[in-house]
Structures are given as structure tokens and as C-alpha cells.
Design an enzyme around this catalytic site. Structure first.
Site, mmCIF file in Angstrom:
data_model
loop_
_atom_site.group_PDB
_atom_site.id
_atom_site.type_symbol
_atom_site.label_atom_id
_atom_site.label_comp_id
_atom_site.label_asym_id
_atom_site.label_seq_id
_atom_site.Cartn_x
_atom_site.Cartn_y
_atom_site.Cartn_z
ATOM 1 C CG LEU A 33 -6.283 64.314 -26.849
ATOM 2 C CD1 LEU A 33 -5.250 65.745 -27.111
ATOM 3 C CD2 LEU A 33 -6.347 62.827 -26.404
ATOM 4 C CG HIS A 37 -7.219 61.981 -23.192
ATOM 5 N ND1 HIS A 37 -7.990 62.041 -23.083
ATOM 6 C CD2 HIS A 37 -6.618 60.603 -23.081
ATOM 7 C CE1 HIS A 37 -8.551 60.839 -23.852
ATOM 8 N NE2 HIS A 37 -7.798 59.888 -23.605
ATOM 9 C CD GLN A 61 -8.952 50.073 -28.495
ATOM 10 O OE1 GLN A 61 -7.582 49.696 -28.809
ATOM 11 N NE2 GLN A 61 -9.092 50.324 -27.352
ATOM 12 C CE LYS A 149 -12.244 56.287 -18.219
ATOM 13 N NZ LYS A 149 -13.406 55.603 -18.444
HETATM 14 O O1 PAF Z 1 -7.327 53.632 -23.357
HETATM 15 C C1 PAF Z 1 -6.861 53.595 -24.620
HETATM 16 O O2 PAF Z 1 -7.708 54.944 -25.526
HETATM 17 C C2 PAF Z 1 -6.971 52.711 -25.461
HETATM 18 O O3 PAF Z 1 -7.105 51.523 -25.696
HETATM 19 C C3 PAF Z 1 -5.253 53.260 -25.909
HETATM 20 C C4 PAF Z 1 -4.456 52.343 -25.340
HETATM 21 C C5 PAF Z 1 -4.553 53.983 -26.868
HETATM 22 C C6 PAF Z 1 -5.129 51.904 -26.935
HETATM 23 O O4 PAF Z 1 -6.251 52.151 -28.428
#
Ligand code: PAF
Length: 281
Positions: A33, A37, A61, A149
Site C-alpha cells: 500500500l 491506497h 489479471q 489512476k
Molecule cells: O487496482 C488493483 O490493485 C487491482 O486491479 C484490483 C482492483 C485490486 C483487482 O485485483
């Protein structure tokens, strides 16, 4: 600071809160973080009775040649930061809990994810939408918080919540920058001193774009060329894309008319950085 690792106990905790009539905010993160965040967590704490911060580096992802393995992780540090801001729970499941054997579902938002980062990172938004849908189902929040962002991610998640009639408010929060203008990102930790210095041109290039637009320029090609010219002054940077798109559609524009997203992805050495500015024509 309570850390929950299983879906069942996260659901149970939220069900107890709900039975007491408490509102719930969710801040989805991949951890490591930073102040960006923290701004989401602070807003969530001020808007809701209880706040869950999810910390999950989502394998779905990341592309094959991306940085999943070396993505920075430090749960103890994250936990201390969340406690300081008044969050209630960190939800940090192992991958096997989120994607148990036999898992084969996914959520895909088609056209909105064809351009910008979606074009450069095939499958990325499918992974994002799938995990965000799961996190929203598990934590059942009244509100969920995302940073501007990742502007395409924010637009896509908003669309997903609307398309699937989800009872959650998706709250977008402004980009948080370092004092010198670099947009905050967990990936900034990869940058060498020289790469970081070169990366400052990204915000400068976007500021030039906003200035051109403010001065009456409506020709997207002209704006993109200006950004390219600023970025190409830095030998350590390599442009991945420069795009101007409709704020809600994420479809590319040729002429500005109303609000538009001007977004870039740029490699500083091996590190891919993204940033954007909203143009108001
Ligand atoms: O933005 C991120 O950190 C990621 O894409 C998320 C939204 C936590 C999904 O894994």
C-alpha cells in the site's frame, strides 16, 4: 487489525455487521500500500461503519510475461497502515481460496476493454472484472473504492456494477501524486533513480495535453503528438500507448467534445507505468 483468509469467515463477519445495521466499505487492493491506497481507505472509513481492505495479488489479471512473481508484497506493513487509518479487516485469501480446483467462471466487459490497457494486456480486464465481482460478492459492500489512476479499470468496474444490477456504489477517487508529480504506484518501487527521474516527464506530457485542450485545441492527433514529443525527450522511456477516449465508453476519439480521458502507458526501463488526465473541452 484482524486478517481474514477464508471466503466463509469473511462472509460471516460481514453478515454479522449487516445484522447490526452497519454499512460496509470495500477497498480492493493488491497490497504494498501507498498514499494512493490510503486516500481510498480514509474515504471508506469516513463513509462507512466498517471497512474491509482486500489484499490479493490476483494471478488472473497478469499476463504470462508480466510481473506476477515479483509483484511487491508486505502484508505486515499493509496491516499496520490499514490499522492506522481505522480499517477493520484485511481480507487476504490465498489464490486457492479465490480460485479453487474446478474454477472456470469469468466476467468479460467486451468493447470497453478492447482499447487502452486492454489492447496491450490481453485478458487483463477479464481477470480484474472476475476478481472484483468475486470480492464484491464476498464482502457485500455498500460502497467500493477505486483510484482514477487506473481510469479504464474504474470505468469498467462502474459499468460492470450497472450491467449486472449490483447493489454497490462504485466510488472513484482522484490520482495521488508524489510531490514531484509522479503518480503513486506500487510498481514505482521497481524504478532506479534514473528511471524515476525520467518518469517525471509522464506527468509533464499530460500537463501539456491539458494545456493544449485548455487553449482550445480539439484535435486529438495534435494532442497525442505533443505528448509523444515530450516523452521522446527521455531516452529511458518507451511509449506503450497514448490514447484519448470517451470517459464512460473508453472508445478512442478523434476530436474533443466534452470530457475525455487522456491516458498513457509508458515503460521506464522494464517497468510499465500508467497515468492520465481528464480533458475538459
Ligand atoms: O487496482 C488493483 O490493485 C487491482 O486491479 C484490483 C482492483 C485490486 C483487482 O485485483
Amino acid at each position: 487489525m484482524e486478517t481474514i483468509q477464508t471466503v466463509s469467515s469473511m462472509k460471516k463477519t460481514v453478515a454479522e455487521w449487516k445484522s447490526e445495521g452497519l454499512s460496509v466499505g470495500l477497498v480492493p487492493t493488491m497490497g504494498f500500500l501507498h498514499e494512493g491506497h490510503m486516500s481510498l481507505i480514509r474515504q471508506a472509513v469516513s463513509d462507512n461503519d466498517r471497512v474491509v481492505v482486500s489484499v490479493f495479488v490476483n494471478p488472473m489479471q497478469f499476463g504470462e510475461n508480466e510481473d506476477f512473481g515479483r509483484y511487491p508484497r508486505d502484508l505486515d506493513r499493509d496491516s499496520a497502515m490499514c490499522a492506522k487509518e481505522g480499517a477493520d479487516v484485511i481480507f487476504s485469501p490465498p489464490a486457492s481460496e479465490m480460485y479453487p480446483s474446478g474454477f472456470c467462471g469469468y466476467v468479460d466487459l467486451a468493447a470497453m476493454t478492447d482499447g487502452l490497457c486492454g489492447a496491450k494486456r490481453p485478458g487483463h480486464f477479464r481477470g480484474v472484472c472476475t476478481v472484483v465481482m468475486k470480492l464484491l460478492n464476498i464482502a457485500g459492500p455498500d460502497r467500493a473504492y477505486f483510484g482514477q489512476k487506473d481510469a479504464q479499470q474504474l470505468a469498467v468496474v462502474k459499468r460492470m456494477a450497472e450491467d449486472f444490477n449490483m447493489d454497490v456504489e462504485i466510488v472513484g477517487m482522484p490520482i495521488v501524486r508524489e510531490a514531484d508529480g509522479l503518480a503513486m504506484s506500487s510498481r514505482n518501487s521497481y524504478l532506479s533513480g534514473e528511471e524515476r527521474a525520467a518518469a517525471l516527464s509522464i506527468n509533464r506530457a499530460l500537463a501539456e495535453a491539458a494545456k493544449l485542450c485548455g487553449g482550445g485545441c480539439r484535435d486529438v492527433r495534435h494532442i497525442k503528438n505533443r505528448i509523444k514529443a515530450v516523452l521522446s525527450g527521455e531516452p529511458l522511456l518507451r511509449v506503450d500507448y497514448i490514447e484519448v477516449a470517451g470517459m464512460d465508453t473508453m472508445l478512442p476519439l478523434d476530436m474533443l467534445d466534452g470530457r475525455a480521458l487522456c491516458a498513457v502507458a509508458v515503460y521506464a526501463g522494464k517497468t510499465r507505468l500508467i497515468d492520465n488526465v481528464v480533458l475538459e473541452a
